[in-house]
Design a protein around this motif. Structure first.
Motif, PDB file in Angstrom:
ATOM      1  N   GLY A  62       0.825  -1.199   0.000  1.00 20.25           N
ATOM      2  CA  GLY A  62       0.000   0.000   0.000  1.00 20.25           C
ATOM      3  C   GLY A  62       0.858   1.248   0.000  1.00 20.25           C
ATOM      4  N   ARG A  63       0.318   2.310  -0.568  1.00 20.54           N
ATOM      5  CA  ARG A  63       1.029   3.592  -0.585  1.00 20.54           C
ATOM      6  C   ARG A  63       0.038   4.738  -0.611  1.00 20.54           C
ATOM      7  N   ALA A  64       0.335   5.779   0.152  1.00 19.48           N
ATOM      8  CA  ALA A  64      -0.429   7.021   0.117  1.00 19.48           C
ATOM      9  C   ALA A  64       0.524   8.138  -0.273  1.00 19.48           C
ATOM     10  N   ARG A  65       0.173   8.871  -1.301  1.00 23.47           N
ATOM     11  CA  ARG A  65       1.009   9.984  -1.778  1.00 23.47           C
ATOM     12  C   ARG A  65       0.218  11.282  -1.673  1.00 23.47           C
ATOM     13  N   ILE A  66       0.766  12.226  -0.933  1.00 21.11           N
ATOM     14  CA  ILE A  66       0.123  13.519  -0.706  1.00 21.11           C
ATOM     15  C   ILE A  66       0.838  14.587  -1.525  1.00 21.11           C
ATOM     16  N   LYS A  67       0.064  15.386  -2.239  1.00 16.68           N
ATOM     17  CA  LYS A  67       0.609  16.455  -3.074  1.00 16.68           C
ATOM     18  C   LYS A  67       0.068  17.800  -2.601  1.00 16.68           C
ATOM     19  N   PRO A  68       0.724  18.415  -1.600  1.00 18.38           N
ATOM     20  CA  PRO A  68       0.233  19.696  -1.110  1.00 18.38           C
ATOM     21  C   PRO A  68       0.355  20.818  -2.133  1.00 18.38           C
ATOM     22  N   ARG A  69       1.312  20.680  -3.072  1.00 16.73           N
ATOM     23  CA  ARG A  69       1.492  21.651  -4.153  1.00 16.73           C
ATOM     24  C   ARG A  69       1.844  20.893  -5.425  1.00 16.73           C
ATOM     25  N   LYS A  70       1.779  21.594  -6.546  1.00 15.90           N
ATOM     26  CA  LYS A  70       2.072  20.949  -7.817  1.00 15.90           C
ATOM     27  C   LYS A  70       3.520  20.486  -7.906  1.00 15.90           C
ATOM     28  N   ASP A  71       4.417  21.180  -7.204  1.00 11.51           N
ATOM     29  CA  ASP A  71       5.834  20.868  -7.329  1.00 11.51           C
ATOM     30  C   ASP A  71       6.383  20.044  -6.166  1.00 11.51           C
ATOM     31  N   LEU A  72       5.507  19.458  -5.338  1.00  8.28           N
ATOM     32  CA  LEU A  72       5.964  18.749  -4.146  1.00  8.28           C
ATOM     33  C   LEU A  72       5.034  17.587  -3.821  1.00  8.28           C
ATOM     34  N   PHE A  73       5.633  16.435  -3.435  1.00  8.97           N
ATOM     35  CA  PHE A  73       4.818  15.357  -2.880  1.00  8.97           C
ATOM     36  C   PHE A  73       5.598  14.611  -1.810  1.00  8.97           C
ATOM     37  N   PHE A  74       4.835  13.995  -0.895  1.00  8.34           N
ATOM     38  CA  PHE A  74       5.357  13.113   0.140  1.00  8.34           C
ATOM     39  C   PHE A  74       4.607  11.785   0.040  1.00  8.34           C
ATOM     40  N   SER A  75       5.301  10.684   0.319  1.00 12.58           N
ATOM     41  CA  SER A  75       4.654   9.374   0.258  1.00 12.58           C
ATOM     42  C   SER A  75       5.069   8.534   1.452  1.00 12.58           C
ATOM     43  N   MET A  76       4.170   7.616   1.794  1.00 12.66           N
ATOM     44  CA  MET A  76       4.476   6.585   2.786  1.00 12.66           C
ATOM     45  C   MET A  76       3.927   5.284   2.249  1.00 12.66           C
ATOM     46  N   GLY A  77       4.809   4.274   2.121  1.00 15.67           N
ATOM     47  CA  GLY A  77       4.380   2.993   1.576  1.00 15.67           C
ATOM     48  C   GLY A  77       4.877   1.838   2.419  1.00 15.67           C
ATOM     49  N   THR A  78       4.235   0.694   2.255  1.00 16.77           N
ATOM     50  CA  THR A  78       4.634  -0.487   3.021  1.00 16.77           C
ATOM     51  C   THR A  78       4.353  -1.755   2.240  1.00 16.77           C
ATOM     52  N   ILE A  79       5.130  -2.801   2.535  1.00 14.60           N
ATOM     53  CA  ILE A  79       4.890  -4.155   2.057  1.00 14.60           C
ATOM     54  C   ILE A  79       4.897  -5.056   3.276  1.00 14.60           C
ATOM     55  N   GLN A  80       3.852  -5.844   3.436  1.00  9.81           N
ATOM     56  CA  GLN A  80       3.720  -6.729   4.589  1.00  9.81           C
ATOM     57  C   GLN A  80       3.501  -8.150   4.095  1.00  9.81           C
ATOM     58  N   GLY A  81       4.263  -9.103   4.662  1.00 13.47           N
ATOM     59  CA  GLY A  81       4.091 -10.469   4.190  1.00 13.47           C
ATOM     60  C   GLY A  81       4.696 -11.495   5.116  1.00 13.47           C
ATOM     61  N   GLU A  82       4.599 -12.739   4.678  1.00 14.58           N
ATOM     62  CA  GLU A  82       5.176 -13.859   5.410  1.00 14.58           C
ATOM     63  C   GLU A  82       6.055 -14.645   4.458  1.00 14.58           C
ATOM     64  N   SER A  83       7.273 -14.898   4.869  1.00 18.61           N
ATOM     65  CA  SER A  83       8.202 -15.619   4.022  1.00 18.61           C
ATOM     66  C   SER A  83       8.179 -17.100   4.363  1.00 18.61           C
ATOM     67  N   THR A  84       8.518 -17.909   3.384  1.00 16.40           N
ATOM     68  CA  THR A  84       8.664 -19.341   3.594  1.00 16.40           C
ATOM     69  C   THR A  84       9.875 -19.797   2.809  1.00 16.40           C
ATOM     70  N   ASN A  85      10.642 -20.704   3.364  1.00 12.54           N
ATOM     71  CA  ASN A  85      11.864 -21.126   2.708  1.00 12.54           C
ATOM     72  C   ASN A  85      11.647 -22.268   1.731  1.00 12.54           C
ATOM     73  N   LEU A  86      10.440 -22.764   1.608  1.00 10.81           N
ATOM     74  CA  LEU A  86      10.166 -23.924   0.767  1.00 10.81           C
ATOM     75  C   LEU A  86       9.787 -23.470  -0.638  1.00 10.81           C
ATOM     76  N   ASN A  87      10.621 -23.800  -1.608  1.00 11.41           N
ATOM     77  CA  ASN A  87      10.365 -23.469  -3.015  1.00 11.41           C
ATOM     78  C   ASN A  87      10.057 -21.992  -3.211  1.00 11.41           C
ATOM     79  N   SER A  88      10.734 -21.146  -2.484  1.00 13.87           N
ATOM     80  CA  SER A  88      10.438 -19.731  -2.548  1.00 13.87           C
ATOM     81  C   SER A  88      11.610 -18.965  -3.132  1.00 13.87           C
ATOM     82  N   ARG A  89      11.297 -18.056  -4.006  1.00 10.34           N
ATOM     83  CA  ARG A  89      12.333 -17.238  -4.621  1.00 10.34           C
ATOM     84  C   ARG A  89      13.017 -16.337  -3.604  1.00 10.34           C
ATOM     85  N   ASN A  90      12.330 -15.997  -2.529  1.00 10.77           N
ATOM     86  CA  ASN A  90      12.931 -15.108  -1.534  1.00 10.77           C
ATOM     87  C   ASN A  90      13.487 -15.910  -0.362  1.00 10.77           C
TER      88      ASN A  90
END
Length: 354
Positions: free
Chosen positions: A236-264
Motif C-alpha cells: 500500500g502507498r499514500a502519496r500527498i501532493k500539497p502543491r504541484k511541485d511537491l509530494f510526500f509518500s508513505m508505503g509499506t509491504i507486509q508479508g510472510e516468508s517461507t523457505n520452501l520453493n520460494s524465490r525469496n
C-alpha cells in the motif's frame, strides 16, 4: 506532421465527403488511435570497477550491457485504457557470476530468474462512474508501487543503480558468525517487481492511493521456485501532493516468508515487512532544480536452519535500513544549456545485529 499536411491538402482540393471518408480510414490505424506503440525504453552500457580484494579469477571489473529494454503499449478502449509489455534483452548478460550480491546490485536477477519478459500488465476501469474514487485496477507483473526509485521506469531514473533493501550474501559481516551475523542468502526479496493486483484511487487532486496483493516472490521465472509462496503479501502507498511541485509518500509491504520453493528463500518461515518514506520537490521558483530522497527500513525472519526445509529458527531476524538523498539541476541557458548536474549520497545497513 505528414498526415496532417496530407489532410490539409486533400481538404483544400477534395469535396468534404471525400475528406471525411479518408479521415475515417486513418482513424483506424493502430499507431494513430494509440492502440499499439513500440519503442526503446532504455539502452545502457555500464563499466564497473571494484577495487576490493577478492579471490583470483573473480575480479569484478567489466564492461557490459546493463539494460536493453524494448517496450510496447497501447489502449483498447476507455475500460481498458492501457496494456503494457517490456522485455529486457540485457538481462542475460549478467548471469553466472559467483557473487550473489553483485547479481542483485548490478542486474537484479539471479541464474534461476533469467527471463527476458520483465513486465506485462493491463489496466482495467470497472466503471467509468466510479472514477476517480476507483480510478483503475492494474493486473499483471510490474513495478511495485511503493517508494520512488523502485516504482520508476529504468528509462526515467537518474542513476544506473537503485537503492533497494535486499539481502547481502557471502561470508559473515565483520567476522561475526551465527544466525544473527551471517548473511548468506544468494538472493532475497527485492521490492522492485512482482505479479500483483493493485487498486488505484485518486479521491481528490492532492491524494493518490494504492492498495494491492502480490505473490511476494519477485518477478516470474522458470524452475521449482515459480511463485510457490502460498502466503500472499500486501502492499500500500499514500502519496500527498500539497502543491504541484511537491509530494510526500508513505508505503509499506507486509508479508510472510517461507523457505520452501520460494524465490525469496534464506530467511526461514516468518513475517517480514518493508516501509518506505519519500519526497520529491521541484521548486517552481527555481526552474531546473530537483530534490528527492527516500528512507527505507524493514525486518526479515531469521535465516533458516536448512535451505531444504520450511523451518522456523530461533534468534533475531535481520533489521535493515537504507536511505538516500540527491539533487540535480538542469542548466537553463548558456553554452551548457540542457546539461544536467547530479549529486547523490546513500547509505545501506544490511543488518543492525552486527
Amino acid at each position: 506532421e505528414w498526415l496532417k499536411a496530407k489532410a490539409d491538402e486533400e481538404k483544400a482540393l477534395a469535396p468534404v465527403e471525400k475528406v471525411s471518408e479518408w479521415q475515417k480510414k486513418v482513424s483506424k490505424l493502430p499507431i494513430l488511435s494509440d492502440r499499439f506503440n513500440i519503442g526503446v525504453n532504455v539502452l545502457q552500457v555500464q563499466y564497473l570497477n571494484n577495487e576490493a580484494d577478492g579471490t583470483p579469477g573473480t575480479s569484478d571489473n567489466r564492461l557490459f550491457i546493463r539494460r536493453a529494454e524494448l517496450i510496447a503499449w497501447g489502449k483498447v478502449n476507455d475500460y481498458f485504457p492501457r496494456w503494457h509489455m517490456l522485455a529486457d534483452f540485457g538481462a542475460l548478460s549478467n548471469i553466472g557470476r559467483s557473487s550473489g550480491l553483485n547479481s542483485i546490485a548490478v542486474s537484479g536477477i539471479a541464474a534461476d530468474n533469467n527471463q527476458i519478459l520483465r513486465e506485462a500488465y493491463v489496466d482495467v476501469v470497472p466503471a467509468l462512474s466510479l472514477q476517480p474514487y476507483l480510478d483503475k485496477i492494474r493486473i499483471g507483473q510490474y513495478r511495485i508501487p511503493v517508494g520512488i526509485e523502485g516504482s520508476t521506469s529504468s528509462g526515467l531514473i537518474d542513476f544506473v543503480n537503485r537503492n533497494l533493501i535486499t539481502q547481502a550474501s557471502g561470508a559473515a559481516i565483520g567476522g561475526v558468525t551465527g544466525a544473527a551475523g551471517t548473511l548468506t542468502s544468494t538472493i532475497d526479496f527485492i521490492p522492485e517487481r512482482d505479479i500483483y493486483i493493485d487498486f488505484k484511487s485518486k479521491p481528490f487532486e492532492q491524494l493518490e492511493l494504492d492498495l494491492g496483493i502480490m505473490n511476494g516472490n519477485g518477478i516470474n521465472g522458470p524452475g521449482t521456485s515459480l511463485d510457490n509462496n502460498s502466503q500472499k503479501d500486501f502492499m500500500g502507498r499514500a502519496r500527498i501532493k500539497p502543491r504541484k511541485d511537491l509530494f510526500f509518500s508513505m508505503g509499506t509491504i507486509q508479508g510472510e516468508s517461507t523457505n520452501l520453493n520460494s524465490r525469496n528463500g534464506g530467511r526461514g518461515k516468518g513475517n517480514y515487512d518493508r516501509y518506505i518514506a519519500d519526497f520529491q520537490w521541484k521548486p517552481e521558483m527555481i526552474p531546473g532544480l530537483w530534490l528527492q530522497g527516500e528512507w527505507a527500513w524493514g525486518h526479515d525472519a531469521p535465516p533458516a536452519v536448512s535451505a531444504a526445509a520450511d523451518s522456523v529458527t530461533t534468534g533475531r531476524g535481520e533489521f535493515r535500513r537504507a536511505w538516500y538523498v540527491y539533487g540535480k539541476y538542469l542548466i537553463q541557458s548558456g553554452f551548457l544549456k540542457d546539461w544536467e548536474l547530479l549529486a547523490r549520497h546513500e547509505q545501506f545497513d544490511p543488518s543492525s545485529n552486527v
